[in-house]
Design an enzyme around this catalytic site. Structure first.
Site, PDB file in Angstrom:
ATOM      1  CG  ASP A   1      -2.059  -1.039   1.150  1.00 37.10           C
ATOM      2  OD1 ASP A   1      -2.227  -1.717   0.142  1.00 37.10           O
ATOM      3  OD2 ASP A   1      -3.063  -1.038   2.034  1.00 37.10           O
ATOM      4  CG  ASP A   2      -0.022   3.898   2.094  1.00 36.29           C
ATOM      5  OD1 ASP A   2      -1.161   3.777   1.779  1.00 36.29           O
ATOM      6  OD2 ASP A   2       0.420   3.644   3.446  1.00 36.29           O
TER       7      ASP A   2
ATOM      8  CG  HIS B   1      -4.078   7.222   2.371  1.00 40.05           C
ATOM      9  ND1 HIS B   1      -4.302   7.218   3.751  1.00 40.05           N
ATOM     10  CD2 HIS B   1      -3.307   6.030   2.063  1.00 40.05           C
ATOM     11  CE1 HIS B   1      -3.994   6.051   3.928  1.00 40.05           C
ATOM     12  NE2 HIS B   1      -3.464   5.302   3.152  1.00 40.05           N
TER      13      HIS B   1
ATOM     14  CG  HIS C   1       2.484  -0.079   4.250  1.00 45.41           C
ATOM     15  ND1 HIS C   1       2.193  -1.010   5.480  1.00 45.41           N
ATOM     16  CD2 HIS C   1       1.315   0.630   4.252  1.00 45.41           C
ATOM     17  CE1 HIS C   1       0.985  -0.692   5.805  1.00 45.41           C
ATOM     18  NE2 HIS C   1       0.360   0.114   5.193  1.00 45.41           N
TER      19      HIS C   1
ATOM     20  CG  HIS D   1      -4.604   2.520  -1.026  1.00 47.75           C
ATOM     21  ND1 HIS D   1      -5.188   2.227  -0.478  1.00 47.75           N
ATOM     22  CD2 HIS D   1      -3.575   3.195   0.094  1.00 47.75           C
ATOM     23  CE1 HIS D   1      -5.042   1.928   0.746  1.00 47.75           C
ATOM     24  NE2 HIS D   1      -4.043   2.669   1.092  1.00 47.75           N
TER      25      HIS D   1
END
Length: 752
Positions: free
Chosen positions: A125-126, A180, A278, A176
């Protein structure tokens, strides 16, 4: 540089205030038309927007757009960092809470899916992150593993090459969101915007759309509640499969490589799982190290690492895009890239500006102190004997009826023998008649048809009977000691010209006070500095003195530029003459009293200075005195008078940007520090000139408002120069506000 056409006007200039060094005039038909402006067609004047107005406007819009775009993709505005606490689960179906981590609610009935046994779906993620994502991808390739990268739009927009690499190496990409946020706080329109912007970045980076989505701040399916479940349903209606997790490594907490491996491993041997890691958001070195050990360990236990759709034996989540959608995505990514590169350039430029500004402040303080100490020594003399010979004072005048009587009377009161020659340059308001009616001794009038200030001064030199020539403007008054103080440096035979101390007489208005600060801080500190460096760029038209011999050797006053005083000063340097500053030769001049007049004056000054620098550019490759000035003085003057002020607005740009999008307190503190340094310089300059400190009250406002005007004027001067525009001279309106010099000869120093 275009040869300027002009009629009459006020001269006298030098570098300007602080970082807004002496900018200029070019009033074109009232400071609006002219250079690259309107043209006549069939008897009617058709007005076009001049490039020198259009280009700065477009540049400003472009800079603002890039800064806004940069702030947008860095989540510096429109970002929402709230995270909703857990809520009740009354409205969430039980089969969803107890189901698998992959939720397909696109149909009438939501369906949950689990990953098959001995299959692991690694999700990151991210990202993408320029440092850690490549290392994660390297480890996956090294161990022949695939995964799913849930990218944010902000990061995908900034690092499209990494997204492209993910797709090319066989990984899947999911959304995503763009910024955020916790979507349970957002409206449906904001959710749509987050998804569409995220897809736009993906389309531009890799040329695909995706049907996979992971909500920010989500975890396992049984963590859904009454706030997040409606969001999940809405997103499913938009065509997305929501992907939750089975195991959470919590690698963002940096618990250690061993702990990350333990948390990533399914609790029951052989169970399939979706693993959360991540690849962005901080130091991910432990994640990379854990992958290097964990992947071969799990492969040894019979696990395979697959994309989500591969694991579920479903069609690929990627859909190629083409045509307009592809073009739109590429345009977005290109725009973000331009804004990122532009910001990087601006940051470097800001660093350069900072070095230049502080270097200039340091030089001014150091060298002005050296100059003051040198000339104020009790035993300091310019030569063996003081200068007592008579002096010719030239006063070029064009329609100066409001001021000329005050000017001539101040000269008649001089304590040094003078002959005063008023050159009437075709005035239509009776200026010459006013002078003759005064019937003052040693004052005479020379009349000529209107030919411009350089021609008037050259005519005055021809009529002068003295070797030493003082030049002043028709709106200026001298103190009784001014001429005597001004000519004393000529006791040194190497001195060819002397710059006096020009002061603003009408300083009681706000705009007058700002110019007063500029004259004292910018002009006079600069003159002291340039005197020590032997590269004085300008003898001010309001108060300057020359040897007749030196003037004729360089061809007299030239009309090649709009800055004839800068032009002749540079010519004197190239001819080997010293040009010095006489601090006690004070002259009181009437400064412009409106923004339009100030704009006109400074536009001409700035453009004329550029013309003079361009005219004398060959000095850089010449020998002797000309070469020294060309390789020392000319670059120094160009750097601090033309180039540094052009970049100086970056300080204000970053101030506004930091206050709006950045750490406001730190930005304000940094700005206060810069202002404090300027205040120290200004206070020191006022102390050197024995000026009252009360006028410095307006310094902060001057830095905010006045400097912006100077920036725009300088930018327009650059554009006029680069586009070959022609500026015509415009006579500034005078009021005669400066009737006489202060009786004390100077203001007493005083504190607030």
């Amino acid at each position: 540089m275009a040869r300027a056409q002009h009629k009459r006007g006020k001269s006298g200039r030098q570098a300007a205030n602080g970082t807004a060094v002496g900018t200029a005039n070019g009033a074109v038909n009232g400071a609006a038309r002219g250079a690259v402006g309107g043209t006549a067609a069939r008897g009617r004047r058709r007005t076009r927007l001049p490039l020198r107005y259009l280009l700065p406007s477009l540049l400003l819009v472009a800079v603002v757009a890039m800064l806004l775009l940069r702030g947008y993709v860095h989540s510096e505005f429109l970002a929402d960092h709230r995270v909703r606490p857990p809520a009740s689960i009354d409205n969430v179906p039980e089969e969803i809470l107890s189901g698998g981590p992959v939720l397909d609610a696109r149909g009438e009935k939501p369906i949950s899916h689990r990953v098959p046994d001995h299959t692991l779906v690694l999700t990151f993620d991210d990202g993408p992150d320029p440092e850690w994502t490549p290392k994660v991808l390297d480890k996956l390739r090294e161990h022949d593993a695939h995964g799913v990268f849930f990218v944010t739009g902000t990061m995908a927009s900034r690092y499209p090459d990494l997204v492209r690499r993910m797709v090319q190496e066989g990984h899947e990409v999911g959304l995503h969101t763009f910024n955020h946020p916790d979507l349970s706080y957002q409206s449906t329109s904001r959710i749509d915007w987050e998804l569409s912007q995220n897809q736009l970045a993906l389309q531009g980076a890799a040329g695909v759309r995706t049907s996979l989505f992971r909500p920010p701040y989500s975890s396992t399916a049984d963590a859904l509640d009454d706030e997040s479940w409606p969001v999940t349903q809405y997103i499913a209606k938009r065509g997305y499969i929501t992907t939750f997790i089975d195991t959470d490594t919590e690698d963002w907490q940096r618990p250690g490589v061993g702990e990350i491996m333990r948390r990533a491993t399914p609790k029951k041997d052989g169970d399939g799982a979706i693993v959360l890691m991540h690849d962005s958001g901080g130091d991910r070195s432990q994640t990379v190290a854990a992958l290097d050990k964990w992947l071969p360990e799990m492969a040894g236990k019979g696990y395979k690492f697959a994309n989500l759709t591969e694991a579920l034996k479903a069609p690929s989540a990627h859909t190629p895009v083409s045509g307009f959608e592809r073009w739109k995505g590429k345009s977005w990514v290109l725009a973000v890239g331009v804004s990122e590169n532009a910001m990087s350039f601006l940051v470097v430029a800001l660093a350069i500006v900072g070095v230049l500004v502080f270097s200039r402040f340091g030089l001014m303080l150091l060298l002005s102190a050296i100059h003051a100490r040198k000339v104020r020594k009790r035993d300091f003399v310019w030569g063996r004997f003081p200068v007592t010979e008579p002096v010719s004072v030239l006063v070029p005048a064009y329609n100066e009826r409001e001021c000329i009587a005050n000017t001539v009377r101040s000269l008649a009161a001089s304590d040094h023998p003078v002959e005063v020659i008023v050159i009437d340059d075709g005035s239509t308001d009776g200026t010459a008649d006013i002078v003759e009616a005064l019937r003052l001794p040693n004052v005479r009038v020379v009349r000529q048809a209107n030919a411009g200030k350089p021609a008037a001064l050259n005519n005055g030199v021809r009529h002068a009977t003295c070797e030493l020539i003082v030049m002043m403007d028709g709106d200026t008054v001298f103190e009784p000691t001014t001429v005597r103080e001004l000519v004393q440096p000529f006791a040194d035979p190497s001195v060819g010209a002397v710059a006096g101390n020009a002061k603003v007489g009408n300083r009681d208005s706000l705009i007058g006070a700002w110019q007063h600060i500029e004259y004292v801080m910018g002009f006079n500190l600069d003159r002291r500095m340039y005197d020590i460096l032997r590269c004085m760029p300008t003898i001010p038209g309001a108060v300057g003195a020359f040897r007749r011999t030196a003037l004729w050797r360089v061809g007299g006053m030239s009309d090649d530029t709009l800055a004839e005083d800068t032009d002749v000063t540079m010519a004197l340097h190239r001819d080997g003459w010293r040009v010095v500053y006489a601090e006690n030769a004070r002259a009181w001049t009437e400064a412009p009293e409106s923004v339009q007049q100030l704009w006109s004056q400074r536009y001409r000054w700035s453009y004329g200075t550029m013309q003079a620098i361009w005219k004398h550019r060959r000095a850089v490759v010449e020998r002797g005195a000309s070469g020294r000035f060309g390789r020392v003085g000319l670059p120094f003057v160009s750097l601090f008078m033309v180039f540094a002020p052009l970049l100086a607005p970056l300080i204000d740009v970053f101030l506004v940007y930091g206050l709006v999008f950045g750490p406001s307190a730190k930005t304000a503190l940094a700005w206060a520090g810069v202002l404090a340094i300027q205040g120290v310089c200004a206070a020191y300059a006022f102390r050197l000139d024995h000026e009252r400190m009360r006028h410095l009250v307006s310094l902060p406002l001057q830095q905010i408002l006045y400097r912006q005007l100077m920036y725009v004027v300088l930018l327009q001067s650059w554009i006029t120069a680069l586009t070959g525009g022609r500026l015509r001279w415009q006579k500034l309106r005078r009021t005669g506000a400066v009737e006489a010099a202060p009786t004390s000869g100077r203001e007493k120093a005083g504190a607030l």
